[in-house]
Design a protein around this motif. Structure first.
Motif, short mmCIF file in Angstrom:
data_model
loop_
_atom_site.label_atom_id
_atom_site.label_comp_id
_atom_site.label_asym_id
_atom_site.label_seq_id
_atom_site.Cartn_x
_atom_site.Cartn_y
_atom_site.Cartn_z
N ILE A 3 0.84 -1.20 0.00
CA ILE A 3 0.00 0.00 0.00
C ILE A 3 0.87 1.25 0.00
O ILE A 3 0.59 2.22 -0.68
CB ILE A 3 -0.96 -0.02 1.21
N ASP A 4 1.95 1.20 0.77
CA ASP A 4 2.94 2.28 0.74
C ASP A 4 4.27 1.66 0.35
O ASP A 4 5.11 1.37 1.18
CB ASP A 4 3.04 2.96 2.11
N ASN A 5 4.47 1.43 -0.95
CA ASN A 5 5.70 0.76 -1.36
C ASN A 5 6.82 1.73 -1.72
O ASN A 5 7.87 1.32 -2.22
CB ASN A 5 5.44 -0.21 -2.52
N THR A 6 6.60 3.01 -1.44
CA THR A 6 7.64 4.00 -1.73
C THR A 6 8.22 4.62 -0.47
O THR A 6 9.24 5.29 -0.52
CB THR A 6 7.07 5.14 -2.59
N GLY A 7 7.54 4.43 0.66
CA GLY A 7 7.96 5.10 1.89
C GLY A 7 7.51 6.54 1.97
O GLY A 7 7.85 7.26 2.90
N THR A 8 6.71 6.96 0.99
CA THR A 8 6.23 8.34 0.96
C THR A 8 4.72 8.43 1.16
O THR A 8 4.15 9.50 1.03
CB THR A 8 6.58 9.00 -0.38
N GLY A 9 4.11 7.27 1.45
CA GLY A 9 2.66 7.24 1.61
C GLY A 9 1.94 6.86 0.34
O GLY A 9 0.72 6.78 0.32
N SER A 10 2.68 6.59 -0.74
CA SER A 10 2.08 6.27 -2.03
C SER A 10 2.36 4.84 -2.43
O SER A 10 3.42 4.29 -2.15
CB SER A 10 2.64 7.21 -3.11
#
Length: 264
Positions: free
Chosen positions: A51-58
Motif C-alpha cells: 500500500i505504501d511501497n515508496t515510503g512516501t505514503g504512495s
C-alpha cells in the motif's frame, strides 16, 4: 498528566499511542512498540508494504525497486518483471515463471518470516513454490505446495537437512484470497500460522548459514540453488523478516495490522 500535557497523544480511531514520535499498540494486554503502519518493530530487518511501497505514503510505484520500510535500507530489486504491469494497487503480481525480487544477504539463528499473499490456484501440481527465502544448503523459507498447503522450513546443522512444519494441516486457500502467513524458529520449535490455521513441530538445532552467503529472494529461490523450487505464482502484498522469534501476542498485533490494511 502526560496525556493532558500533550506528551502522549492517544489516537482513539486506530488504537495507537504516540509518544515523542514513537508508536505503540494498545490493542493487546501489553504495550508493544510498533511502526506507523502498526507492525512490531523489535528485530524487524525487512519490511515491504504494497500500500505504501515508496515510503512516501504512495503505492503508485512503477519502478524496479520495492522500498524497504524497516529502516535497514534493504530495498528489493525487481527481476524479470514488467514494472508497468507487475505493480497492483496493493502489491506485486508474480507470473509463476521467473519473476523475483532480489534482496540483500540475510542470515539469522532465530527467524520470523511473514507475508500477506494471495496464491493463484494450481490444479494437479504438487510442486513447491517459494514465497520468500534464501535456500542454498542452508537458510529458511516460506513456500506453497499444490493448492492447499503453506509450509515453513529451516535447514538445521544438526541434521544436515531441511525440516518443515507438517504438511498434513491443509488450509484450502481460495483463488485470489489474501492470507497472512507466518513462520518462526527459535532453536527448538518450528511454528507456522496462517489466517485460519496453526501447526508446530519440535526440533532442536541451529540454522545453517547459506552456502554462498545467498541473498534473500521474494517470489522464488536463489538462482542456481541446488534446492531450486518453482517460482511463486500469485500476488504478494507485504513481506517482513525478523531476526528473532516474535511472540504469539506480537503475531496477533501484526495480524490485526494486516487485516486492517489488506482487508482479508
Amino acid at each position: 498528566s502526560k496525556i493532558n500535557n500533550k506528551e502522549i497523544e492517544i489516537k482513539s480511531n486506530d488504537k495507537k499511542i504516540i509518544n515523542n514520535g514513537k508508536y505503540y499498540t494498545s490493542s493487546s494486554r501489553y504495550t508493544i512498540p510498533v511502526n506507523k503502519y502498526g507492525y512490531v518493530i523489535e528485530g524487524l530487518e525487512l519490511y515491504y508494504d504494497g500500500i505504501d511501497n515508496t515510503g512516501t505514503g504512495s503505492h503508485d510505484n512503477k519502478s524496479s525497486v520495492w522500498k524497504d520500510l524497516s529502516g535497514k535500507d534493504r530495498d528489493g530489486i525487481l527481476k524479470n518483471m514488467d514494472t508497468s504491469t507487475a505493480w497492483g494497487e496493493e502489491g506485486l503480481n508474480f507470473d509463476g515463471i521467473d519473476d523475483i525480487v532480489a534482496i540483500d544477504e540475510m542470515n539469522y539463528e532465530n527467524i520470523t518470516l511473514e507475508v500477506v499473499a494471495a496464491p493463484e490456484e494450481r490444479k494437479n501440481d504438487d510442486n513447491y513454490m517459494s514465497i520468500i527465502g534464501n535456500v542454498e544448503e542452508g537458510g529458511y523459507h516460506l513456500i506453497t505446495q499444490s493448492t492447499d498447503k503453506f509450509n515453513f522450513g529451516v535447514y538445521l546443522n544438526e541434521i544436515s537437512s531441511y525440516i518443515y512444519v507438517p504438511t498434513t494441516y491443509q488450509v484450502k486457500f481460495n483463488n485470489g484470497r489474501k492470507y497472512t502467513i507466518s513462520g518462526t524458529y527459535d532453536g527448538n520449535t518450528l511454528k507456522r500460522m496462517t489466517s485460519n490455521n496453526y501447526a508446530e513441530i519440535k526440533q532442536k538445532g541451529t540454522i545453517t548459514k547459506t552456502q554462498n552467503n545467498t541473498y534473500m529472494v521474494l517470489g522464488g529461490n536463489p538462482l542456481g540453488s541446488e534446492y531450486q523450487e518453482g517460482a511463486y505464482h500469485g500476488a504478494i502484498y507485504s513481506a517482513r523478516v525478523y531476526s528473532r522469534v516474535i511472540s504469539d501476542e506480537e503475531k496477533s498485533v501484526n495480524y490485526m495490522a494486516d487485516k486492517d490494511r489488506y482487508i482479508m
